[in-house]
Write a protein that holds these residues in place. Structure first.
Motif, PDB file in Angstrom:
ATOM      1  N   LEU A  81       0.760  -1.230   0.188  1.00 58.05           N
ATOM      2  CA  LEU A  81       0.015   0.052   0.201  1.00 58.05           C
ATOM      3  C   LEU A  81       1.058   1.282   0.161  1.00 58.05           C
ATOM      4  CD1 LEU A  81      -2.869  -1.162   2.471  1.00 58.05           C
ATOM      5  CD2 LEU A  81      -3.030  -0.876  -0.064  1.00 58.05           C
ATOM      6  N   ALA A  82       2.069   1.167   0.750  1.00 60.17           N
ATOM      7  CA  ALA A  82       2.892   2.393   0.852  1.00 60.17           C
ATOM      8  C   ALA A  82       3.556   2.552  -0.548  1.00 60.17           C
ATOM      9  CB  ALA A  82       4.188   2.138   1.679  1.00 60.17           C
ATOM     10  N   ALA A  83       3.739   1.510  -1.470  1.00 55.00           N
ATOM     11  CA  ALA A  83       4.280   1.652  -2.661  1.00 55.00           C
ATOM     12  C   ALA A  83       3.589   1.929  -4.069  1.00 55.00           C
ATOM     13  CB  ALA A  83       5.275   0.386  -2.882  1.00 55.00           C
ATOM     14  N   HIS A  84       2.327   1.734  -3.768  1.00 58.68           N
ATOM     15  CA  HIS A  84       1.496   1.719  -4.619  1.00 58.68           C
ATOM     16  C   HIS A  84       0.750   3.251  -4.693  1.00 58.68           C
ATOM     17  CE1 HIS A  84      -1.852   0.710  -7.791  1.00 58.68           C
ATOM     18  NE2 HIS A  84      -0.999  -0.339  -8.215  1.00 58.68           N
ATOM     19  N   ARG A  85       0.446   3.939  -6.097  1.00 55.93           N
ATOM     20  CA  ARG A  85      -0.003   5.072  -6.196  1.00 55.93           C
ATOM     21  C   ARG A  85      -1.118   5.297  -6.237  1.00 55.93           C
ATOM     22  NH1 ARG A  85       4.461   6.034  -9.710  1.00 55.93           N
ATOM     23  NH2 ARG A  85       3.052   5.666 -11.390  1.00 55.93           N
ATOM     24  N   GLY A  86      -2.032   3.948  -6.651  1.00 53.87           N
ATOM     25  CA  GLY A  86      -3.621   3.981  -6.701  1.00 53.87           C
ATOM     26  C   GLY A  86      -4.036   3.968  -7.929  1.00 53.87           C
ATOM     27  N   PRO A  87      -5.167   3.934  -8.543  1.00 55.10           N
ATOM     28  CA  PRO A  87      -6.470   3.534  -7.691  1.00 55.10           C
ATOM     29  C   PRO A  87      -6.249   2.300  -7.100  1.00 55.10           C
ATOM     30  CG  PRO A  87      -6.984   3.829  -9.717  1.00 55.10           C
ATOM     31  CD  PRO A  87      -5.562   4.190  -9.851  1.00 55.10           C
ATOM     32  N   GLY A  88      -7.469   1.822  -6.549  1.00 54.36           N
ATOM     33  CA  GLY A  88      -7.568   0.262  -6.164  1.00 54.36           C
ATOM     34  C   GLY A  88      -8.604  -0.294  -7.076  1.00 54.36           C
ATOM     35  N   ARG A  89      -8.539  -1.559  -7.404  1.00 53.52           N
ATOM     36  CA  ARG A  89      -9.479  -2.340  -7.971  1.00 53.52           C
ATOM     37  C   ARG A  89     -10.014  -3.529  -6.931  1.00 53.52           C
ATOM     38  NH1 ARG A  89     -11.039  -6.925 -10.432  1.00 53.52           N
ATOM     39  NH2 ARG A  89      -8.881  -7.946  -9.907  1.00 53.52           N
ATOM     40  N   ARG A  90      -9.275  -3.943  -6.237  1.00 53.43           N
ATOM     41  CA  ARG A  90      -9.748  -5.153  -5.375  1.00 53.43           C
ATOM     42  C   ARG A  90      -8.787  -5.109  -4.017  1.00 53.43           C
ATOM     43  NH1 ARG A  90      -9.124 -11.171  -4.831  1.00 53.43           N
ATOM     44  NH2 ARG A  90     -11.233 -11.760  -3.912  1.00 53.43           N
ATOM     45  N   PHE A  91      -9.527  -5.342  -2.972  1.00 54.80           N
ATOM     46  CA  PHE A  91      -8.867  -5.385  -1.840  1.00 54.80           C
ATOM     47  C   PHE A  91      -9.419  -6.441  -0.887  1.00 54.80           C
ATOM     48  CE2 PHE A  91      -8.078  -4.105   2.980  1.00 54.80           C
ATOM     49  CZ  PHE A  91      -6.528  -4.329   2.685  1.00 54.80           C
ATOM     50  N   SER A  92      -8.616  -7.693  -0.563  1.00 55.02           N
ATOM     51  CA  SER A  92      -9.119  -8.832  -0.006  1.00 55.02           C
ATOM     52  C   SER A  92      -8.395  -9.179   1.188  1.00 55.02           C
ATOM     53  CB  SER A  92      -9.126  -9.961  -0.809  1.00 55.02           C
ATOM     54  OG  SER A  92      -9.392 -11.098  -0.351  1.00 55.02           O
ATOM     55  N   VAL A  93      -9.020  -9.174   2.571  1.00 52.03           N
ATOM     56  CA  VAL A  93      -8.298  -9.487   3.478  1.00 52.03           C
ATOM     57  C   VAL A  93      -9.471  -9.905   4.516  1.00 52.03           C
ATOM     58  CG1 VAL A  93      -8.675  -7.218   4.837  1.00 52.03           C
ATOM     59  CG2 VAL A  93      -6.567  -8.747   5.237  1.00 52.03           C
ATOM     60  N   PRO A  94      -9.150 -11.015   5.398  1.00 52.24           N
ATOM     61  CA  PRO A  94     -10.197 -11.468   6.277  1.00 52.24           C
ATOM     62  C   PRO A  94     -10.564 -10.508   7.427  1.00 52.24           C
ATOM     63  CG  PRO A  94      -8.300 -13.010   6.310  1.00 52.24           C
ATOM     64  CD  PRO A  94      -7.782 -11.897   5.540  1.00 52.24           C
ATOM     65  N   VAL A  95     -11.840 -10.277   7.630  1.00 48.24           N
ATOM     66  CA  VAL A  95     -12.465  -9.069   8.326  1.00 48.24           C
ATOM     67  C   VAL A  95     -12.039  -9.263   9.757  1.00 48.24           C
ATOM     68  CG1 VAL A  95     -14.476 -10.449   9.051  1.00 48.24           C
ATOM     69  CG2 VAL A  95     -14.378  -7.872   8.953  1.00 48.24           C
ATOM     70  N   TYR A  96     -11.578 -10.372  10.507  1.00 45.29           N
ATOM     71  CA  TYR A  96     -11.477 -10.493  11.694  1.00 45.29           C
ATOM     72  C   TYR A  96     -10.043 -10.003  12.126  1.00 45.29           C
ATOM     73  CZ  TYR A  96      -9.468 -14.943  10.088  1.00 45.29           C
ATOM     74  OH  TYR A  96      -8.724 -15.987   9.333  1.00 45.29           O
ATOM     75  N   HIS A  97      -9.209  -9.898  10.698  1.00 47.70           N
ATOM     76  CA  HIS A  97      -7.901  -9.339  10.992  1.00 47.70           C
ATOM     77  C   HIS A  97      -7.849  -8.094  10.955  1.00 47.70           C
ATOM     78  CE1 HIS A  97      -3.485 -10.355  10.412  1.00 47.70           C
ATOM     79  NE2 HIS A  97      -3.375  -9.467   9.733  1.00 47.70           N
ATOM     80  N   LEU A  98      -8.859  -7.250  10.837  1.00 48.99           N
ATOM     81  CA  LEU A  98      -8.864  -6.059  10.840  1.00 48.99           C
ATOM     82  C   LEU A  98      -9.417  -5.458  12.235  1.00 48.99           C
ATOM     83  CD1 LEU A  98     -10.643  -5.242   7.714  1.00 48.99           C
ATOM     84  CD2 LEU A  98      -8.338  -5.691   8.082  1.00 48.99           C
ATOM     85  N   VAL A  99      -9.626  -6.191  13.187  1.00 45.66           N
ATOM     86  CA  VAL A  99     -10.322  -5.628  14.517  1.00 45.66           C
ATOM     87  C   VAL A  99      -9.447  -6.021  15.699  1.00 45.66           C
ATOM     88  CG1 VAL A  99     -12.546  -5.706  13.660  1.00 45.66           C
ATOM     89  CG2 VAL A  99     -11.521  -7.742  14.898  1.00 45.66           C
ATOM     90  N   GLY A 100      -9.701  -5.545  16.930  1.00 46.02           N
ATOM     91  CA  GLY A 100      -8.824  -5.874  18.040  1.00 46.02           C
ATOM     92  C   GLY A 100      -7.596  -5.181  18.130  1.00 46.02           C
ATOM     93  N   ASP A 101      -6.487  -5.843  18.307  1.00 45.62           N
ATOM     94  CA  ASP A 101      -5.257  -5.283  18.429  1.00 45.62           C
ATOM     95  C   ASP A 101      -4.329  -5.004  17.191  1.00 45.62           C
ATOM     96  OD1 ASP A 101      -4.829  -7.584  17.291  1.00 45.62           O
ATOM     97  OD2 ASP A 101      -3.038  -8.412  18.703  1.00 45.62           O
ATOM     98  N   ARG A 102      -5.379  -5.187  15.977  1.00 43.40           N
ATOM     99  CA  ARG A 102      -4.764  -4.759  14.683  1.00 43.40           C
ATOM    100  C   ARG A 102      -5.662  -3.801  14.197  1.00 43.40           C
ATOM    101  NH1 ARG A 102      -1.044  -7.466  15.833  1.00 43.40           N
ATOM    102  NH2 ARG A 102      -0.136  -9.192  14.440  1.00 43.40           N
ATOM    103  N   ALA A 103      -6.601  -2.992  14.882  1.00 45.45           N
ATOM    104  CA  ALA A 103      -7.698  -1.975  14.639  1.00 45.45           C
ATOM    105  C   ALA A 103      -6.715  -0.826  13.742  1.00 45.45           C
ATOM    106  CB  ALA A 103      -8.391  -1.577  15.409  1.00 45.45           C
ATOM    107  N   ALA A 104      -5.786  -0.354  14.503  1.00 45.99           N
ATOM    108  CA  ALA A 104      -5.070   0.855  14.113  1.00 45.99           C
ATOM    109  C   ALA A 104      -4.456   0.409  12.767  1.00 45.99           C
ATOM    110  CB  ALA A 104      -4.010   1.139  14.882  1.00 45.99           C
ATOM    111  N   THR A 105      -3.793  -0.506  12.491  1.00 47.03           N
ATOM    112  CA  THR A 105      -3.130  -0.946  11.245  1.00 47.03           C
ATOM    113  C   THR A 105      -4.173  -1.044  10.255  1.00 47.03           C
ATOM    114  OG1 THR A 105      -1.261  -2.127  12.468  1.00 47.03           O
ATOM    115  CG2 THR A 105      -1.601  -2.674  10.096  1.00 47.03           C
ATOM    116  N   ALA A 106      -5.175  -1.649  10.409  1.00 48.86           N
ATOM    117  CA  ALA A 106      -6.481  -1.918   9.517  1.00 48.86           C
ATOM    118  C   ALA A 106      -6.832  -0.510   9.125  1.00 48.86           C
ATOM    119  CB  ALA A 106      -7.592  -2.642   9.970  1.00 48.86           C
TER     120      ALA A 106
END
Length: 482
Positions: A109-134
Motif C-alpha cells: 500500500l505504501a509503494a502503490h499510487r493507486g487507484p484500487g481495484r480489489r482489496f481482500s483480507v479476512p475481516v477479523y484481521h482488521l479488529v482488536g489489536d490490529r485495528a490501528a493498522t487496519a
C-alpha cells in the motif's frame, strides 16, 4: 590493348550496380521512447508491450497480486506500470503467516499510487489489536475508488477468528460510492451501522457468517438500487428474507424462509437446500425465473409458485405449472421416478436437468405410470446430468425413461464412482439402458468419473451471474456409450 579495354567497359556495363544502403526503418513512437522494445533485428518488440498504458494496467490488475508486481521485471516499459495500475491486493496470494501479512500489505500500500481495484483480507484481521493498522490500510490512497472489497471469513492460512463476531472497521465503508462487488464475512452488522449504509453502484453482495437482524438485512438490500447478485451463506440473526427488488437477477444461499414477493428481473434461485437443509421458499412474482436449485425433494422442503406447491417428496396442489424454468437441479437421497415425473409436470419447459442421488432407490408406486406419459407430457430436455449413478434399478429406470421419451435430448452424462468406471460396468449398462431404442437419434451418452471431493453444490459470489451455474467442467476422462 584496345580489345582488353573494350572487354573491361563491357563487363562494367553488365555488372550489377552496387546495392544502395538500405534506408533505416522508422522507429515507432514506443521504441523511440523506450529502446528496450526494439527486437534483435531492429524491428518492433513483443506486441503486448506495445499496448496502451491503460490496457497494460487492466491486464496487471487482473493478475494475482504477486504476479502483478513481478511484471516490473519484464522490461523497462513495464517498470512503472504496476505502481499506477488499479491495485489488486489479495491476501491469499501473499503469505501464510499473520505477521508477515501485516508487513507485506503495508509495504504494498505504501509503494502503490493507486487507484484500487480489489482489496481482500479476512475481516477479523482488521479488529482488536490490529485495528490501528487496519484503519491505516483502508484509508490508504492506494485504495481510492476501490471497486471490489472482500472482507472474507476464516482462512486456513491465518488464526481462527474470535468467538464473538465484531463489527467491521468504519473505514471499510468509505468506498460505498464506488464499490461494485462486496463480500463481508465473520462479523456483526449492528442496526446503527446498517441504517447509514448506501451503495449506489453495488452489483454483487455476499454475506458469509454475518450476524445481522432481519430489518437490517432488508435495509441493506434496499440501499443497493443496482444490486444484481445476492449470496447469503451461514448468516444468522434473522429468520425470513423478503425480496422486493427490480434489479436482482440472482439469489443464492441458505435461508430458513425466503419469500420472493416482487422480482421482475430475477433469473436464478440457487443453493436453496440440501439433504440436511430444509428451507421454506415461496415465489409470488418472478416472471423471468429460469434457473432453480438445488432442491431437496425427499424431505419437507416447500417450494411455492403462487398456487404451485412441491411438498415432501410429492407435488401437491398442482394448479399452476412453472413454464419459465429451464434449468433445474435436484438433490435426492433416494431416486424416485414418481418424484421425477411430478417434477416434469411442474416444470414442463425444462432444458437442463441436474440430479444427485446417493441413497438407495425407490420403487415407483405406479409401476407403469411412465408408459402412458408420452401423449400428455412434452419433454423438452436437451441435457441431463446424473451424479452418483450406480446402475441400480431406480437409476436405470430414471435414465431409460428419458432415453426412450426425450425426443430433443442432446447429451446425457452419468457420473459414476471410480470402482464402476471400467469396461465391464459400461458393457452391462449398454444392454440395460436400451440405447438402440433412444427417442433422440442424435443424442450422446457419456460416463464420467465422480469428483470424490465434491459433496454439495456450493457457489461463490461470481458463480451467480453464470448462464448455467450448475454446469461443471466434466473431468477430461470420460467414456462414450455410443
Amino acid at each position: 590493348m584496345e580489345t582488353r579495354s573494350r572487354r573491361r567497359k563491357l563487363a562494367a556495363v553488365q555488372a550489377p550496380a552496387p546495392a544502395a544502403a538500405e534506408a533505416p526503418k522508422p522507429k515507432s513512437a514506443l521504441e523511440d521512447q523506450d529502446p528496450s522494445l526494439a527486437g534483435a533485428d531492429g524491428g518492433a518488440g513483443d506486441s503486448i508491450s506495445q499496448l496502451p498504458d491503460g490496457v497494460l494496467g487492466d491486464i496487471i490488475s487482473l493478475l494475482p497480486t504477486k504476479e502483478g508486481a513481478r511484471t516490473q521485471i519484464l522490461a523497462s516499459r513495464w517498470r512503472h506500470q504496476w505502481r499506477s495500475a488499479p491495485l489488486n491486493l489479495d491476501h491469499l496470494w501473499l503469505c501464510r503467516e499473520r505477521n508477515n501479512l501485516d508487513a507485506v500489505v503495508s509495504r504494498i500500500l505504501a509503494a502503490h499510487r493507486g487507484p484500487g481495484r480489489r482489496f481482500s483480507v479476512p475481516v477479523y484481521h482488521l479488529v482488536g489489536d490490529r485495528a490501528a493498522t487496519a484503519d491505516a490500510w483502508l484509508r490508504s490512497p492506494a485504495l481510492d475508488d476501490l471497486q471490489e472489497l472482500d472482507l472474507c471469513s476464516f482462512s486456513g492460512r491465518l488464526p481462527f477468528p474470535p468467538l464473538s463476531p465484531q463489527p467491521p472497521p468504519a473505514a471499510a465503508f468509505r468506498f460505498s460510492e464506488t464499490l461494485r462487488v462486496a463480500t463481508i464475512g465473520e462479523c456483526h452488522l449492528p442496526d446503527t451501522t446498517a441504517q447509514l449504509l448506501h451503495f449506489p453502484k453495488l452489483k454483487k453482495l455476499e454475506l458469509e457468517g454475518v450476524h445481522i437482524s432481519e430489518s437490517s438485512l432488508h435495509t441493506i438490500i434496499a440501499a443497493c438500487p443496482a444490486l444484481e447478485c445476492l449470496l447469503v451463506q451461514s448468516s444468522f440473526g434473522f429468520y425470513c428474507l423478503r425480496i422486493n427488488s427490480i434489479s436482482l437477477r440472482s439469489i443464492g444461499g441458505r435461508f430458513d424462509k425466503l419469500i420472493i414477493e416482487n422480482a421482475p428481473c430475477l433469473e436464478r434461485l440457487l443453493q436453496l437446500g440440501s439433504r440436511h437443509w430444509h428451507p421454506h421458499i415461496s415465489v409470488v412474482s418472478a416472471p423471468k425465473l429460469e434457473t432453480l436449485g438445488c432442491l431437496s425433494s425427499n424431505y419437507r422442503d416447500i417450494l411455492a409458485f403462487d398456487l404451485t406447491v412441491i411438498q415432501g417428496s410429492r407435488v401437491n396442489s398442482l394448479t399452476t405449472v412453472v413454464r419459465t424454468v429451464k434449468i433445474l437441479a435436484v438433490d435426492m437421497d433416494a431416486l424416485s421416478m414418481d418424484v421425477v415425473i411430478d417434477l416434469m409436470r411442474c416444470f414442463p419447459c425444462l432444458e437442463k436437468f441436474y440430479i444427485e442421488s446417493v441413497g438407495p432407490g425407490k420403487t415407483s408406486s405406479c409401476r407403469y405410470k411412465h408408459k402412458n406419459l408420452t401423449s400428455s407430457l412434452d419433454i423438452r430436455l436437451k441435457t441431463i446430468v446424473c451424479r452418483y449413478y450406480r446402475g441400480i434399478k431406480s437409476h436405470v429406470d430414471f435414465a431409460t425413461f428419458f432415453i426412450l421419451n426425450a425426443g430433443a435430448l442432446e447429451l446425457m452424462t452419468l457420473h459414476v464412482n471410480q470402482e464402476h468406471y471400467n469396461e465391464e460396468f459400461f458393457g452391462r449398462q449398454r444392454k440395460m439402458l436400451q440405447l438402440d431404442s433412444r427417442a433422440s437419434r442424435g443424442a450422446q451418452f457419456h460416463f464420467a468419473p465422480n469428483d470424490p471431493h465434491r459433496y454439495d453444490i456450493d457457489f461463490c459470489l461470481h458463480d451467480l451471474d453464470l448462464a448455467d451455474p450448475f454446469e461443471r467442467k466434466d473431468p477430461g476422462e470420460f467414456h462414450a456409450l455410443l
